[in-house]
Structures are given as C-alpha cells and as structure tokens.
Write an enzyme that holds these catalytic residues in place. Structure first.
Site, short mmCIF file in Angstrom:
data_model
loop_
_atom_site.label_atom_id
_atom_site.label_comp_id
_atom_site.label_asym_id
_atom_site.label_seq_id
_atom_site.Cartn_x
_atom_site.Cartn_y
_atom_site.Cartn_z
N GLU A 41 46.89 6.08 26.93
CA GLU A 41 47.28 7.27 27.93
C GLU A 41 45.78 7.42 28.41
OE1 GLU A 41 48.83 11.48 28.53
OE2 GLU A 41 49.79 10.76 27.01
N LYS A 130 58.21 14.30 24.87
CA LYS A 130 57.13 14.80 23.94
C LYS A 130 57.02 16.08 24.65
CE LYS A 130 52.20 16.29 26.71
NZ LYS A 130 51.77 15.42 28.23
#
Length: 208
Positions: A41, A130
C-alpha cells in the site's frame, strides 16, 4: 494475477510505504516481494503516490496486490484504479468511497473502530476490516467484536504494530496486520527494510 484470498493466505501482512519516493519504488518493492510480502500500500499523502503505485503494479502486479492508503474520496478511488491499483485502504469508513471501490471491482479496506462501523462496512462489500488505530482498539475489544462478526470476515489491526505486539491481536482473532514505520520509512536502507520484512514474516509464521 494473484487474488486477495491467495495473497492473504500466503502472507497477510500489508506493507504501508508512507513517504515512498517514486524513484525508490523498484528497489523497495523488490525487497518486500522477495521477503514474501504480497500486499503493498502506498498512502496517497506520499510524494507522487500514483506514479509509485503504477510502477509497483507494473513490476509486481502479477504476484502481489498493489494499492493506495489514505483514500478519502471517490475521485481518489478512480485515480488509483487508473494507476493500476487493486486495493483501497482508508483510515475511516466512508460509504461513498466503499461504493466507488466495489463498483470499480477493487478491494475496499476501511478503517473501523466500532461494531456499527464494522457491520456497515461489510454490508457495503468491504474485503478487509481495518481496525485503526490499533493503539485505541486493544485485543480484548477486537475479541469481543470478533465474537459477533461473521466468521469469514477478514480483520486486520493497523497502527503501532511491531513483531512483539502481534501475538495478543492474533489470539483475539485478527487475520492480518498493516505495517507502517516499523517496516518502512524513507530513510531506512534496503538492507534494513529487508531485515524488518523478514522479521515480521517470521513473527507471523511463529504465531501460525
């Protein structure tokens, strides 16, 4: 091209490359992929993040899932998709971002802290929940939420994670972790990044 389930099965540790410079994308991503990382990411508050995403996707997109972090609006989702990103990670649970990501066929990973946010995100098609920042969601809290979440929901803890703090979260039912400054900072050498990556992977393997 690798799918998310396979990537998570091979290594559910997400490399967060905040601050990565585009000119360093190839060597840094090479080190991480060689160490077994399968999800990378690049936060959008990094320098020229779309360029970095495009370069890493071109280099490692077949065996890894590349995407963006700190995605805050629909326009950013579209830009990441155009750059070849396949995963959309956010610090918050924004339904508009989620709908846009799912509509584009991308994996959406919103930041959540409460049962309401978690269930709403799943209803919208979130691929990974998350829990962020993990410093504010201790393992006991995640264990309590894990008890009511669907058994197939994928849960990641993100924020302040080190190899030494992974065990209690794993026991609580966390499926993976997002790794930030303990894995990568722009000033780290490639050798340092490699050692940290291998250390995290070993720590995970020791738990499982």
């Amino acid at each position: 091209m690798i799918d998310l389930a396979t990537a998570l099965a091979e290594n559910p540790l997400i490399a967060i490359l905040r601050g990565l410079e585009p000119e360093n994308t190839r060597p840094v991503s090479d080190v991480l992929v060689d160490a077994g990382f399968r999800i990378i990411e690049v936060p959008l508050n990094s320098p020229d993040p779309l360029v970095s995403i495009q370069r890493i996707a071109a280099q490692h997109g077949a065996q890894s899932i590349i995407g963006a972090g700190t995605v805050l609006n629909v326009e950013q989702v579209e830009a990441v998709a155009e750059a070849g990103g396949r995963i959309i990670v956010s610090p918050n649970m924004n339904p508009e971002v989620g709908r846009a990501a799912v509509a584009q066929g991308l994996h959406w990973c919103p930041g959540v802290m409460t049962p309401s946010e978690a269930f709403s995100a799943l209803d919208l098609g979130a691929s990974v929940l998350k829990f962020f920042p993990a410093e504010m969601v201790p393992p006991k809290a995640i264990a309590a939420m894990r008890a009511v979440l669907p058994s197939d929901a994928v849960v990641a803890a993100v924020g302040g994670i080190t190899p030494d703090t992974m065990a209690p979260y794993h026991v609580a039912g966390v499926n993976g972790f997002g790794l930030g400054s303990a894995l990568f900072k722009p000033g780290y050498t490639l050798d340092d990044i490699g050692k940290r990556a291998r250390g995290f992977k070993k720590a995970w393997e020791d738990l499982t």
